[in-house]
Design a protein around this motif. Structure first.
Motif, mmCIF file in Angstrom:
data_model
loop_
_atom_site.group_PDB
_atom_site.id
_atom_site.type_symbol
_atom_site.label_atom_id
_atom_site.label_comp_id
_atom_site.label_asym_id
_atom_site.label_seq_id
_atom_site.Cartn_x
_atom_site.Cartn_y
_atom_site.Cartn_z
ATOM 1 N N MET A 35 0.846 -1.203 0.000
ATOM 2 C CA MET A 35 0.000 0.000 0.000
ATOM 3 C C MET A 35 0.880 1.252 0.000
ATOM 4 O O MET A 35 1.835 1.353 0.752
ATOM 5 C CB MET A 35 -0.924 0.002 1.237
ATOM 6 C CG MET A 35 -1.889 1.170 1.259
ATOM 7 S SD MET A 35 -3.217 1.033 2.478
ATOM 8 C CE MET A 35 -4.132 -0.375 1.881
ATOM 9 N N LYS A 36 0.539 2.189 -0.855
ATOM 10 C CA LYS A 36 1.301 3.438 -0.951
ATOM 11 C C LYS A 36 0.915 4.375 0.204
ATOM 12 O O LYS A 36 -0.162 4.260 0.773
ATOM 13 C CB LYS A 36 1.042 4.093 -2.309
ATOM 14 C CG LYS A 36 1.566 3.254 -3.488
ATOM 15 C CD LYS A 36 1.267 3.882 -4.825
ATOM 16 C CE LYS A 36 -0.172 3.684 -5.238
ATOM 17 N NZ LYS A 36 -0.494 2.296 -5.582
ATOM 18 N N LYS A 37 1.824 5.299 0.523
ATOM 19 C CA LYS A 37 1.591 6.190 1.665
ATOM 20 C C LYS A 37 1.628 7.656 1.234
ATOM 21 O O LYS A 37 2.524 8.074 0.492
ATOM 22 C CB LYS A 37 2.627 5.944 2.762
ATOM 23 C CG LYS A 37 2.538 4.563 3.410
ATOM 24 C CD LYS A 37 3.377 4.483 4.671
ATOM 25 C CE LYS A 37 2.861 5.378 5.770
ATOM 26 N NZ LYS A 37 3.574 5.192 7.054
ATOM 27 N N VAL A 38 0.655 8.418 1.725
ATOM 28 C CA VAL A 38 0.594 9.842 1.439
ATOM 29 C C VAL A 38 0.646 10.616 2.752
ATOM 30 O O VAL A 38 -0.037 10.272 3.719
ATOM 31 C CB VAL A 38 -0.681 10.202 0.637
ATOM 32 C CG1 VAL A 38 -1.949 9.783 1.363
ATOM 33 C CG2 VAL A 38 -0.715 11.692 0.320
ATOM 34 N N LEU A 39 1.489 11.637 2.783
ATOM 35 C CA LEU A 39 1.566 12.515 3.950
ATOM 36 C C LEU A 39 0.772 13.780 3.620
ATOM 37 O O LEU A 39 1.094 14.508 2.680
ATOM 38 C CB LEU A 39 3.020 12.872 4.257
ATOM 39 C CG LEU A 39 3.238 13.667 5.550
ATOM 40 C CD1 LEU A 39 2.837 12.842 6.777
ATOM 41 C CD2 LEU A 39 4.693 14.117 5.674
ATOM 42 N N ILE A 40 -0.272 14.023 4.390
ATOM 43 C CA ILE A 40 -1.190 15.124 4.113
ATOM 44 C C ILE A 40 -0.877 16.301 5.034
ATOM 45 O O ILE A 40 -0.781 16.136 6.259
ATOM 46 C CB ILE A 40 -2.653 14.682 4.305
ATOM 47 C CG1 ILE A 40 -2.978 13.520 3.351
ATOM 48 C CG2 ILE A 40 -3.611 15.844 4.061
ATOM 49 C CD1 ILE A 40 -4.359 12.920 3.563
ATOM 50 N N ILE A 41 -0.737 17.465 4.434
ATOM 51 C CA ILE A 41 -0.457 18.697 5.180
ATOM 52 C C ILE A 41 -1.739 19.524 5.232
ATOM 53 O O ILE A 41 -2.214 20.011 4.203
ATOM 54 C CB ILE A 41 0.674 19.516 4.528
ATOM 55 C CG1 ILE A 41 1.918 18.652 4.285
ATOM 56 C CG2 ILE A 41 0.991 20.743 5.379
ATOM 57 C CD1 ILE A 41 2.543 18.078 5.535
ATOM 58 N N SER A 42 -2.294 19.672 6.434
ATOM 59 C CA SER A 42 -3.543 20.424 6.603
ATOM 60 C C SER A 42 -3.516 21.099 7.969
ATOM 61 O O SER A 42 -3.896 20.493 8.974
ATOM 62 C CB SER A 42 -4.758 19.483 6.504
ATOM 63 O OG SER A 42 -5.966 20.174 6.725
ATOM 64 N N PRO A 43 -3.062 22.356 8.029
ATOM 65 C CA PRO A 43 -2.952 23.026 9.332
ATOM 66 C C PRO A 43 -4.235 22.983 10.155
ATOM 67 O O PRO A 43 -4.201 22.736 11.360
ATOM 68 C CB PRO A 43 -2.563 24.456 8.957
ATOM 69 C CG PRO A 43 -1.814 24.303 7.679
ATOM 70 C CD PRO A 43 -2.524 23.207 6.941
ATOM 71 N N TYR A 44 -5.364 23.231 9.526
ATOM 72 C CA TYR A 44 -6.642 23.129 10.247
ATOM 73 C C TYR A 44 -7.151 21.698 10.171
ATOM 74 O O TYR A 44 -7.069 21.041 9.130
ATOM 75 C CB TYR A 44 -7.686 24.066 9.647
ATOM 76 C CG TYR A 44 -7.452 25.521 9.943
ATOM 77 C CD1 TYR A 44 -7.347 25.984 11.258
ATOM 78 C CD2 TYR A 44 -7.344 26.454 8.912
ATOM 79 C CE1 TYR A 44 -7.124 27.331 11.532
ATOM 80 C CE2 TYR A 44 -7.132 27.803 9.179
ATOM 81 C CZ TYR A 44 -7.026 28.230 10.488
ATOM 82 O OH TYR A 44 -6.814 29.565 10.756
ATOM 83 N N PHE A 45 -7.688 21.233 11.289
ATOM 84 C CA PHE A 45 -8.189 19.859 11.371
ATOM 85 C C PHE A 45 -9.174 19.802 12.529
ATOM 86 O O PHE A 45 -9.112 20.633 13.447
ATOM 87 C CB PHE A 45 -7.014 18.887 11.591
ATOM 88 C CG PHE A 45 -7.353 17.444 11.333
ATOM 89 C CD1 PHE A 45 -7.624 16.999 10.055
ATOM 90 C CD2 PHE A 45 -7.408 16.534 12.385
ATOM 91 C CE1 PHE A 45 -7.935 15.659 9.817
ATOM 92 C CE2 PHE A 45 -7.717 15.200 12.155
ATOM 93 C CZ PHE A 45 -7.982 14.765 10.874
ATOM 94 N N PRO A 46 -10.125 18.856 12.488
ATOM 95 C CA PRO A 46 -11.076 18.749 13.609
ATOM 96 C C PRO A 46 -10.362 18.701 14.954
ATOM 97 O O PRO A 46 -9.287 18.103 15.052
ATOM 98 C CB PRO A 46 -11.802 17.431 13.320
ATOM 99 C CG PRO A 46 -11.764 17.330 11.828
ATOM 100 C CD PRO A 46 -10.415 17.881 11.441
ATOM 101 N N TYR A 73 0.855 15.697 0.125
ATOM 102 C CA TYR A 73 -0.381 16.300 -0.386
ATOM 103 C C TYR A 73 -0.751 17.495 0.482
ATOM 104 O O TYR A 73 -1.097 17.340 1.649
ATOM 105 C CB TYR A 73 -1.490 15.236 -0.353
ATOM 106 C CG TYR A 73 -2.850 15.660 -0.866
ATOM 107 C CD1 TYR A 73 -3.014 16.656 -1.813
ATOM 108 C CD2 TYR A 73 -3.992 14.996 -0.413
ATOM 109 C CE1 TYR A 73 -4.270 17.006 -2.285
ATOM 110 C CE2 TYR A 73 -5.258 15.334 -0.889
ATOM 111 C CZ TYR A 73 -5.388 16.341 -1.822
ATOM 112 O OH TYR A 73 -6.646 16.677 -2.296
ATOM 113 N N PHE A 74 -0.636 18.700 -0.087
ATOM 114 C CA PHE A 74 -1.053 19.915 0.606
ATOM 115 C C PHE A 74 -2.522 20.172 0.283
ATOM 116 O O PHE A 74 -2.860 20.462 -0.874
ATOM 117 C CB PHE A 74 -0.218 21.114 0.143
ATOM 118 C CG PHE A 74 1.242 21.048 0.505
ATOM 119 C CD1 PHE A 74 1.701 21.607 1.688
ATOM 120 C CD2 PHE A 74 2.156 20.439 -0.340
ATOM 121 C CE1 PHE A 74 3.047 21.560 2.030
ATOM 122 C CE2 PHE A 74 3.504 20.385 -0.019
ATOM 123 C CZ PHE A 74 3.949 20.946 1.173
#
Length: 428
Positions: free
Chosen positions: A1-12, A108-109
């Motif tokens: 399985m491939k891996k993506v690092l997600i950049i999201s300053p705002y989050f729940p 992924y931004f």
């Protein structure tokens, strides 16, 4: 399985519009062969309204890393209130550690806090990892350049120059773009010709049925901003106001005024509720839609509530309204992501939108509501409003084409994101 690092300053639990794509996609990434990890700013550094129920929509097995940010109390003295700028140093440090210790196939931004995206080329050069930017709004925009200062956003002088400088840094070596609007991508391709050969995909936000299940299960916790037993037919709009929305609300209220003046059937018992129209801190928002009602003498029929409300509180208001209103911007590139919850609420819907907007196209394609084009003449708009109010009064069931709507659901749109990820990986 491939891996993506997600950049999201705002989050729940922060209820920020720009983290919704990620939040709605998280339940489906693994199904399509990608394991996500996230790096977000700690919630104490976010001044967005909080909604703890948002955490109920996040799969428990998703790994979320948190970073600090400089206190806004101090940085705002220098005009640096953005969480992107305040957390940039900490993002660089934390993600450096992650990329040294773990393998990721893609970064992924997905955020409108665009300054963090300048770290993409840095990480690509240092670790050889491709990156994708999600353009949910225009980063550097000329939209306000010919507008009077009174209509420009706060700190526009600084943000305009900062964005003009930072955007090229991030775009120079980006490996792919996702955007809510094809127009945004076309603008960037014109500015940066290298993007013409990069994978790009127009993907709107998704319709997330899970959110309606959560909202209904917790309806007793949602307090209404208005008295629902007021004896009125309550028409609700939830979303931002602003000067670019004034054309649509002016058209709506002018033709409504015509109905009042003519004593037209179905007009007298109506009340419009414009909710959450300002991003300003609670109690400090400046009404931008109510002045139009005042000028038309309609204060008995209109109320603007500038304070933002919780995400599931918003859905609860949609579900309990007698009818729904969607206001659109005079900017044809504007995409009303809020359209999907309005459709899922299964209420009679009236939208006033620029005909070139994607929201107008989606509404008509799915037959999900009545559309008044932003450039409509008064007679056409009046007839449409009269027809809509009659449907609301009779509680006519909307004839939405749900089969057409399937391609706008969050699972389908997550697959479209993953397809772009795969195309980038295959060429790197």
């Amino acid at each position: 399985m491939k891996k993506v690092l997600i950049i999201s300053p705002y989050f729940p639990p922060s209820n920020a519009a720009d983290m919704q794509r990620v939040r709605m996609s998280l339940p489906y990434f693994k199904e399509y062969g990608w394991e996500p990890e996230l790096v977000v700013a700690e919630e104490i550094y976010s001044d967005m309204i909080k909604d703890s129920l948002l955490l109920d929509s996040i799969p428990k097995d998703i790994q979320v890393h948190q970073v600090k940010a400089f206190s806004k109390k101090w940085t705002s003295k220098f005009g640096l209130g953005s969480i992107a700028l305040r957390s940039l140093f900490f993002y660089r440090k934390k993600v450096n550690e992650l990329l040294r210790d773990k393998h990721f196939d893609l970064i992924y931004f997905s955020t409108t806090q665009f300054p963090v995206c300048i770290l993409g080329p840095f990480w690509k050069k240092k670790f050889g990892i491709p990156y994708v930017i999600d353009i949910q709004d225009q980063w550097h925009s000329e939209y306000y350049q010919d507008k009077p200062k009174s209509e420009r956003p706060k700190k526009y002088w600084f943000s305009y120059r900062l964005n003009k400088y930072l955007e090229p840094i991030a775009m120079r070596n980006v490996d792919g773009l996702i955007s809510v609007s094809e127009a945004y991508i076309n603008t960037l391709k014109t500015r940066y010709p290298k993007l013409v050969n990069k994978p790009c995909s127009t993907i709107t936000f998704g319709a997330h049925q899970l959110d309606f299940n959560i909202a209904k299960q917790n309806s007793s916790l949602s307090e209404s901003v208005y008295n629902r037993d007021n004896g009125k037919i309550n028409l609700v709009y939830i979303g931002r106001g602003g000067f670019d929305m004034q054309q649509s609300v002016s058209l709506l209220l002018k033709v409504f005024k015509k109905g009042i003046d003519q004593n037209a059937d179905g007009f007298k018992n109506i009340h419009f509720h414009f909710i959450g129209t300002s991003y300003a801190p609670k109690g400090s928002g400046i009404p931008t839609l109510m002045p139009i009602a005042k000028n038309l003498g309609l204060t008995d029929y209109v109320t603007e509530y500038t304070d933002r409300i919780g995400y599931y509180q918003s859905i609860d208001h949609l579900l309990h309204a007698d009818g729904l209103i969607v206001l659109g911007s005079n900017d044809p590139d504007y995409t009303a992501s809020k359209l999907y919850p309005y459709i899922l609420a299964k209420k009679n819907l009236l939208a006033i939108l620029h005909l070139k907007s994607s929201a107008a196209q989606i509404l008509e394609e799915c037959n999900a509501g009545l559309l008044i084009p932003l450039d409509s003449d008064a007679d056409r708009a009046f007839d449409a409003l009269k027809s809509y109010l009659n449907k609301v009064k009779l509680k006519v069931t909307p004839s939405t084409k749900w089969q057409e709507f399937e391609k706008y659901r969050s699972d389908y749109l997550t697959k479209k994101q993953v397809n772009l990820f795969n195309s980038i990986i295959s060429t790197n």
